[in-house]
Design a protein around this motif. Sequence first.
Motif, PDB file in Angstrom:
ATOM      1  N   ALA A  91       5.780  -1.925   3.593  1.00 17.11           N
ATOM      2  CA  ALA A  91       6.898  -1.059   2.526  1.00 17.11           C
ATOM      3  C   ALA A  91       6.968  -1.486   1.648  1.00 17.11           C
ATOM      4  O   ALA A  91       5.938  -0.830   0.237  1.00 17.11           O
ATOM      5  CB  ALA A  91       7.745  -0.452   3.584  1.00 17.11           C
ATOM      6  N   ARG A  92       6.511  -2.991   1.384  1.00 17.25           N
ATOM      7  CA  ARG A  92       6.831  -3.682   0.372  1.00 17.25           C
ATOM      8  C   ARG A  92       5.835  -3.479  -0.891  1.00 17.25           C
ATOM      9  O   ARG A  92       5.280  -3.204  -2.250  1.00 17.25           O
ATOM     10  CB  ARG A  92       7.494  -5.123   0.244  1.00 17.25           C
ATOM     11  CG  ARG A  92       9.303  -4.693   0.413  1.00 17.25           C
ATOM     12  CD  ARG A  92       9.392  -6.165   0.829  1.00 17.25           C
ATOM     13  NE  ARG A  92      10.835  -6.305   0.421  1.00 17.25           N
ATOM     14  CZ  ARG A  92      12.031  -7.115   0.760  1.00 17.25           C
ATOM     15  NH1 ARG A  92      10.768  -8.372   0.565  1.00 17.25           N
ATOM     16  NH2 ARG A  92      12.614  -7.268   1.252  1.00 17.25           N
ATOM     17  N   LEU A 135       3.236  -1.338   0.029  1.00 19.27           N
ATOM     18  CA  LEU A 135       2.965  -0.056  -0.724  1.00 19.27           C
ATOM     19  C   LEU A 135       4.140   0.340  -1.926  1.00 19.27           C
ATOM     20  O   LEU A 135       3.306   1.213  -2.905  1.00 19.27           O
ATOM     21  CB  LEU A 135       3.167   0.695   0.501  1.00 19.27           C
ATOM     22  CG  LEU A 135       3.232   2.360   0.704  1.00 19.27           C
ATOM     23  CD1 LEU A 135       1.118   2.140   0.732  1.00 19.27           C
ATOM     24  CD2 LEU A 135       3.934   3.152   1.458  1.00 19.27           C
ATOM     25  N   ASP A 136       4.715  -0.546  -2.123  1.00 16.49           N
ATOM     26  CA  ASP A 136       6.237   0.448  -3.424  1.00 16.49           C
ATOM     27  C   ASP A 136       4.910  -0.056  -4.243  1.00 16.49           C
ATOM     28  O   ASP A 136       4.934   0.685  -6.055  1.00 16.49           O
ATOM     29  CB  ASP A 136       7.042  -0.404  -2.578  1.00 16.49           C
ATOM     30  CG  ASP A 136       8.203   0.453  -1.881  1.00 16.49           C
ATOM     31  OD1 ASP A 136       7.844   1.868  -1.784  1.00 16.49           O
ATOM     32  OD2 ASP A 136       8.986  -0.104  -1.709  1.00 16.49           O
ATOM     33  N   ARG A 137       4.336  -1.482  -4.242  1.00 15.51           N
ATOM     34  CA  ARG A 137       4.461  -1.979  -5.198  1.00 15.51           C
ATOM     35  C   ARG A 137       2.826  -1.223  -5.992  1.00 15.51           C
ATOM     36  O   ARG A 137       2.382  -0.790  -7.224  1.00 15.51           O
ATOM     37  CB  ARG A 137       4.176  -3.226  -5.521  1.00 15.51           C
ATOM     38  CG  ARG A 137       3.326  -3.998  -6.812  1.00 15.51           C
ATOM     39  CD  ARG A 137       4.022  -4.676  -7.988  1.00 15.51           C
ATOM     40  NE  ARG A 137       3.168  -4.569  -8.481  1.00 15.51           N
ATOM     41  CZ  ARG A 137       3.222  -4.286  -9.646  1.00 15.51           C
ATOM     42  NH1 ARG A 137       3.994  -3.459 -10.609  1.00 15.51           N
ATOM     43  NH2 ARG A 137       2.669  -5.233 -10.915  1.00 15.51           N
ATOM     44  N   ALA A 167       1.858   1.535  -5.681  1.00 18.45           N
ATOM     45  CA  ALA A 167       2.519   2.995  -5.976  1.00 18.45           C
ATOM     46  C   ALA A 167       2.467   3.339  -7.545  1.00 18.45           C
ATOM     47  O   ALA A 167       2.318   3.830  -8.171  1.00 18.45           O
ATOM     48  CB  ALA A 167       3.696   3.423  -5.582  1.00 18.45           C
ATOM     49  N   GLU A 168       3.608   1.459  -8.011  1.00 23.44           N
ATOM     50  CA  GLU A 168       3.712   1.519  -8.588  1.00 23.44           C
ATOM     51  C   GLU A 168       2.442   1.321 -10.040  1.00 23.44           C
ATOM     52  O   GLU A 168       2.881   1.837 -10.792  1.00 23.44           O
ATOM     53  CB  GLU A 168       4.812   0.173  -8.114  1.00 23.44           C
ATOM     54  CG  GLU A 168       4.963  -0.201 -10.775  1.00 23.44           C
ATOM     55  CD  GLU A 168       6.641  -0.933 -10.318  1.00 23.44           C
ATOM     56  OE1 GLU A 168       6.277  -1.616 -11.402  1.00 23.44           O
ATOM     57  OE2 GLU A 168       6.895  -1.389  -8.985  1.00 23.44           O
ATOM     58  N   GLU A 215       1.045   6.023   3.215  1.00 24.39           N
ATOM     59  CA  GLU A 215       2.651   5.445   4.194  1.00 24.39           C
ATOM     60  C   GLU A 215       2.074   3.812   5.171  1.00 24.39           C
ATOM     61  O   GLU A 215       1.072   3.542   4.587  1.00 24.39           O
ATOM     62  CB  GLU A 215       2.281   6.821   4.990  1.00 24.39           C
ATOM     63  CG  GLU A 215       0.731   6.648   5.850  1.00 24.39           C
ATOM     64  CD  GLU A 215       0.348   7.750   6.554  1.00 24.39           C
ATOM     65  OE1 GLU A 215       0.104   7.832   7.713  1.00 24.39           O
ATOM     66  OE2 GLU A 215      -0.044   9.003   5.916  1.00 24.39           O
ATOM     67  N   GLU A 268       8.678 -11.834  -3.242  1.00 28.13           N
ATOM     68  CA  GLU A 268       8.598 -10.488  -4.669  1.00 28.13           C
ATOM     69  C   GLU A 268       7.589 -11.103  -5.045  1.00 28.13           C
ATOM     70  O   GLU A 268       6.456 -10.047  -5.202  1.00 28.13           O
ATOM     71  CB  GLU A 268      10.189 -10.653  -5.021  1.00 28.13           C
ATOM     72  CG  GLU A 268      10.793  -9.899  -4.782  1.00 28.13           C
ATOM     73  CD  GLU A 268      10.562  -8.453  -3.906  1.00 28.13           C
ATOM     74  OE1 GLU A 268      10.312  -7.712  -4.717  1.00 28.13           O
ATOM     75  OE2 GLU A 268      10.955  -8.403  -2.955  1.00 28.13           O
TER      76      GLU A 268
END
Length: 659
Positions: A127-128, A130-132, A134-135, A158, A219
């Motif tokens: 998920a992390r 994926l978030d990066r 998308a960013e 997803e 991170e």
Amino acid sequence: MTEETLARRPRRRSASRLDEMPDTPDAVEIAMKAIATGADQHASARAVLEKHAVLLDVQSRREQEEWALLRLQRLTRWLFIGAAAVLLLGLAAALWAASQSRSLIVEPFSVPPALAERGVTGEVVAARVLDRLAEMQGQTNSIRAESSYSSNWQDNVEVNVLDAGFSIGEVWRALRQSLGKETRISGEIVTGQDGTLTMTTRAGVLSSAPVTSDNGDLEQLVRLGAERVYAVTQPYRYAIFLQGEGRYAESEAALIALTRAADPLERRWAFNGLSVFHRSRGDIDAAIFNARQALELDPRMVPALRNLGNAYLALGREERTLGYYRASMSSWRRDGSGYNPIEGATNDAISRVWIAYRLGDMDGFAAAFGDLRAVAPDRAAPAPMMASYESTIAMLAHDWSHARTMISALPVTEVDRPDYDSVLADFAVAAALDLGDAAGAGSNAQALKGLFDAQVNSARQTAPEEMAYLNLYGPTNVYPSVAHGLALGGRAEEARALIDQTPLDCYDCVVARGHVAALAGNRRAAEHWWREAIRIAPSIPVAYDSLGRSRLEAGDGAGALTLFRTAQAKGPRWADPIKGEADALVRLGRAREALRRYAAAAEHTPRWGGLHLAWAMALEAEGRSEQAREKYRAAAGMDLSAADRAKVTRGIAAASRQS
């Protein structure tokens, strides 16, 4: 007769018995006849008819039932056919949708037990990542259409969490995986003996180089791992992302690598990206080379055509800029399917803004800028951009007071302040030049040069990579107006020293050389430079107008008239050469014709004080004192040079005495 003969002879019935026999075998007709003749003494005929009526009723009901059953069978058959068709269509649609799937699926990562015990499971890491991703995708702006990427995600990302058992969702996932072009990301994290974390990611069968975080920083690991995924799956976008992050060397290396890709689509976009990169670094030769490489792969590539125009604009070679901008706009309108619609429309509007400005088309300029504000409000809204717009409108309309009010009301942020101040200084120089304000032109030109020098000094200390571009930008975009202002301000030597630093193939530079020479009293040199400007950019009307003014001042009304009309052919909506034509007609003694041309110019510039003054003087020459006084009074409320304002005052007085 013999007995045998008698035996063969038929018996004869009596006439009365023959009359009693029915003449039809139909029982209903017999019964009806019996009732009609009164022979139904025992009501047996009526009974027959009643029974027959019951039979008909039964038959009618049976036929109705059979017809209803037939309709039901037909309806059932069509319902079955319709249901089968819907099912087949639904299945086909599902298969097609699955084949079009461009989703990014991130599988749960394999993580060490120690991380999982802290709640950092494989799903959490996925998920992390994926978030990066998308960013990063959100930070990457490009004119390239998303659908042109072979591994485009279409914003569908997803984390794949596997469910036990059978479900519709699992069937759908299987269809997308087998028929679509999904990008599936997986990976693992391992812990080193020194406590560091190392992540390896895979995109399908492609594996990226492992990345390691310092001191077990999760991170940092996620950020580095996501970048590796982005680089493998979206190499062009990744290169553009790196430019946005200021990582120019990495971006250039990524684009160069992409120029060797097997797919010609990727190669041409890589060359286009390199063209933008090198122009921003001030290496215009490399920018032109790479744009041409892209055009060899696709001669109608919209951004490559426009970037070639941008490169030549940085050099001041505006004839080529005009041609490439027009080619880019034509190609965009012919087929814009391969490009991001918003970025494509934005670039198209910017091209139209520049073309309208260069051809003196104030209405076209305002319309194009309005389109830019509609399609890309963030690009048009900042104070420097709005100030530049108002300044250009003022220059084309000769209405400086209105523009000054509009510019002073703009909200300016600290970030925008340096660029805003530069636009304001350039505006002040242009206004002083237009109104013949020698003192204002000189002081504001010096201020403009000081602001640019401060920008260069700041870049030298904080952003040395920008120095090459600034060293190019100054001579072609700043020095011409500064030199012109200094020359009007009486600082001829400074003006000449500055303009001598500009390229000889830069259009504005050559036009400014003419003005510097003219203000120094060297008409011959001035006209040489304006003719040279016409030679290097024959499609742009500015030099024709400047040369026409010079010829008019020299008393060559016919030559000036020809030049002003040629300028109008190049920029038919620019008011300056229309007024110039009227001025030439007055010089040639054709004031009545001139009045019509002054009126035509006023349609484009209704608040041009100098125009209304010349118009009033022509009316006065024609003996139309009352109309002349109205024009003088109108001019008095507009922007004028000190000399023109004195003429207006004298004109009002003279017209009042004559009326």
